[in-house]
Design a protein around this motif. Sequence first.
Motif, PDB file in Angstrom:
ATOM      1  N   ALA A  33       0.867  -1.181   0.000  1.00  0.00           N
ATOM      2  CA  ALA A  33       0.000   0.000   0.000  1.00  0.00           C
ATOM      3  C   ALA A  33       0.903   1.230   0.000  1.00  0.00           C
ATOM      4  N   GLY A  34       0.520   2.252  -0.755  1.00  0.00           N
ATOM      5  CA  GLY A  34       1.332   3.457  -0.868  1.00  0.00           C
ATOM      6  C   GLY A  34       2.330   3.407  -2.017  1.00  0.00           C
ATOM      7  N   THR A  35       2.370   2.258  -2.718  1.00  0.00           N
ATOM      8  CA  THR A  35       3.258   2.100  -3.872  1.00  0.00           C
ATOM      9  C   THR A  35       2.480   1.488  -5.023  1.00  0.00           C
ATOM     10  N   PHE A  36       3.082   1.495  -6.223  1.00  0.00           N
ATOM     11  CA  PHE A  36       2.413   0.949  -7.393  1.00  0.00           C
ATOM     12  C   PHE A  36       3.440   0.506  -8.421  1.00  0.00           C
ATOM     13  N   SER A  37       2.961  -0.282  -9.383  1.00  0.00           N
ATOM     14  CA  SER A  37       3.764  -0.676 -10.544  1.00  0.00           C
ATOM     15  C   SER A  37       2.811  -0.747 -11.725  1.00  0.00           C
ATOM     16  N   GLU A  38       2.977   0.172 -12.676  1.00  0.00           N
ATOM     17  CA  GLU A  38       2.050   0.243 -13.802  1.00  0.00           C
ATOM     18  C   GLU A  38       2.522  -0.538 -15.021  1.00  0.00           C
ATOM     19  N   LYS A  39       3.730  -1.098 -14.962  1.00  0.00           N
ATOM     20  CA  LYS A  39       4.259  -1.837 -16.103  1.00  0.00           C
ATOM     21  C   LYS A  39       4.595  -3.268 -15.711  1.00  0.00           C
ATOM     22  N   ALA A  42       8.406  -5.073 -13.658  1.00  0.00           N
ATOM     23  CA  ALA A  42       9.044  -4.078 -12.786  1.00  0.00           C
ATOM     24  C   ALA A  42      10.004  -4.739 -11.804  1.00  0.00           C
ATOM     25  N   LYS A  43      11.126  -4.063 -11.561  1.00  0.00           N
ATOM     26  CA  LYS A  43      12.080  -4.533 -10.558  1.00  0.00           C
ATOM     27  C   LYS A  43      11.711  -4.020  -9.171  1.00  0.00           C
ATOM     28  N   VAL A  44      11.146  -2.812  -9.109  1.00  0.00           N
ATOM     29  CA  VAL A  44      10.733  -2.211  -7.834  1.00  0.00           C
ATOM     30  C   VAL A  44       9.394  -1.509  -8.016  1.00  0.00           C
ATOM     31  N   CYS A  45       8.673  -1.379  -6.930  1.00  0.00           N
ATOM     32  CA  CYS A  45       7.428  -0.609  -6.939  1.00  0.00           C
ATOM     33  C   CYS A  45       7.785   0.851  -6.652  1.00  0.00           C
ATOM     34  N   THR A  46       6.990   1.767  -7.175  1.00  0.00           N
ATOM     35  CA  THR A  46       7.231   3.196  -7.057  1.00  0.00           C
ATOM     36  C   THR A  46       6.319   3.793  -5.986  1.00  0.00           C
ATOM     37  N   ASN A  47       6.867   4.694  -5.173  1.00  0.00           N
ATOM     38  CA  ASN A  47       6.049   5.383  -4.171  1.00  0.00           C
ATOM     39  C   ASN A  47       5.024   6.269  -4.851  1.00  0.00           C
ATOM     40  N   CYS A  48       3.820   6.326  -4.294  1.00  0.00           N
ATOM     41  CA  CYS A  48       2.827   7.290  -4.754  1.00  0.00           C
ATOM     42  C   CYS A  48       3.353   8.680  -4.433  1.00  0.00           C
ATOM     43  N   ALA A  49       3.109   9.631  -5.317  1.00  0.00           N
ATOM     44  CA  ALA A  49       3.551  11.008  -5.116  1.00  0.00           C
ATOM     45  C   ALA A  49       2.705  11.679  -4.038  1.00  0.00           C
ATOM     46  N   ALA A  50       3.218  12.760  -3.466  1.00  0.00           N
ATOM     47  CA  ALA A  50       2.429  13.573  -2.543  1.00  0.00           C
ATOM     48  C   ALA A  50       1.148  13.997  -3.258  1.00  0.00           C
ATOM     49  N   GLY A  51       0.039  14.016  -2.537  1.00  0.00           N
ATOM     50  CA  GLY A  51      -1.254  14.353  -3.138  1.00  0.00           C
ATOM     51  C   GLY A  51      -1.978  13.147  -3.701  1.00  0.00           C
ATOM     52  N   THR A  52      -1.342  11.971  -3.621  1.00  0.00           N
ATOM     53  CA  THR A  52      -1.955  10.726  -4.106  1.00  0.00           C
ATOM     54  C   THR A  52      -1.765   9.623  -3.071  1.00  0.00           C
ATOM     55  N   PHE A  53      -2.464   8.503  -3.277  1.00  0.00           N
ATOM     56  CA  PHE A  53      -2.384   7.372  -2.356  1.00  0.00           C
ATOM     57  C   PHE A  53      -2.765   6.088  -3.083  1.00  0.00           C
ATOM     58  N   GLY A  68     -11.276  18.158  -0.095  1.00  0.00           N
ATOM     59  CA  GLY A  68     -11.500  18.112   1.353  1.00  0.00           C
ATOM     60  C   GLY A  68     -10.448  17.319   2.101  1.00  0.00           C
ATOM     61  N   SER A  69      -9.434  16.827   1.375  1.00  0.00           N
ATOM     62  CA  SER A  69      -8.349  16.070   1.993  1.00  0.00           C
ATOM     63  C   SER A  69      -7.039  16.412   1.298  1.00  0.00           C
ATOM     64  N   ALA A  70      -5.929  15.974   1.905  1.00  0.00           N
ATOM     65  CA  ALA A  70      -4.604  16.236   1.339  1.00  0.00           C
ATOM     66  C   ALA A  70      -3.619  15.200   1.868  1.00  0.00           C
ATOM     67  N   GLN A  71      -2.494  15.076   1.175  1.00  0.00           N
ATOM     68  CA  GLN A  71      -1.402  14.217   1.620  1.00  0.00           C
ATOM     69  C   GLN A  71      -0.092  14.887   1.231  1.00  0.00           C
ATOM     70  N   SER A  72       0.706  15.265   2.242  1.00  0.00           N
ATOM     71  CA  SER A  72       1.952  15.990   1.975  1.00  0.00           C
ATOM     72  C   SER A  72       3.141  15.060   1.751  1.00  0.00           C
ATOM     73  N   LYS A  73       2.997  13.793   2.111  1.00  0.00           N
ATOM     74  CA  LYS A  73       4.115  12.850   1.992  1.00  0.00           C
ATOM     75  C   LYS A  73       3.898  11.899   0.820  1.00  0.00           C
ATOM     76  N   GLU A  74       4.985  11.369   0.286  1.00  0.00           N
ATOM     77  CA  GLU A  74       4.857  10.360  -0.758  1.00  0.00           C
ATOM     78  C   GLU A  74       4.820   8.971  -0.122  1.00  0.00           C
ATOM     79  N   GLY A  75       4.341   7.986  -0.883  1.00  0.00           N
ATOM     80  CA  GLY A  75       4.317   6.604  -0.411  1.00  0.00           C
ATOM     81  C   GLY A  75       3.276   6.322   0.648  1.00  0.00           C
ATOM     82  N   GLN A  76       2.132   6.988   0.578  1.00  0.00           N
ATOM     83  CA  GLN A  76       1.111   6.843   1.613  1.00  0.00           C
ATOM     84  C   GLN A  76      -0.096   6.041   1.132  1.00  0.00           C
ATOM     85  N   ALA A  77      -0.766   5.382   2.094  1.00  0.00           N
ATOM     86  CA  ALA A  77      -1.927   4.549   1.799  1.00  0.00           C
ATOM     87  C   ALA A  77      -3.239   5.303   1.942  1.00  0.00           C
TER      88      ALA A  77
END
Length: 140
Positions: A33-39, A42-53, A68-77
């Motif tokens: 959770a907090g990461t993804f792989s769209e291809k 993949a060798k590694v999963c990528t952290n979600c950017a700030a503002g996403t989850f 009505g919500s926000a996320q300042s950190k990357e890699g969040q669920a």
Amino acid sequence: MPNIFLGSVTCTACAKGSAQSKEGQATCNLCDAGTFSEKEGAKVCTNCAAGTFSKDTGSVKCNACAKGSAQSKEGQATCNLCDAGTFSGKEGATVCSDCTAGTYAQNKGAVKCEDCAAGTYQNTTKRKKYRLRLCVDTTA
């Protein structure tokens, strides 16, 4: 060459939403959770950017934080609801904004600040100061 894992007879690329950093492995690892792989592959999963989850394991993309919500950190669920006295009127916000003087947001998760009603005022922009004050007639 995409990273692959050893299937029953042949090697197969890791599916979207998973990764494997070592070649010749029997399995791929689902993205946390907090990461993804769209291809594939993949060798590694990528952290979600700030503002996403991404709340689930095995995600192939991250979702924008709702209004009505926000996320300042990357890699969040999850994203955080805006506190009372703050708002976020757009998707994908990294911070909630303070209501300006003359406006208020009484509840968490506000998408906009409301104008003060007639006979009331709000002269502070501090985050937790959202209670309206009654106007006082100083001419009497």
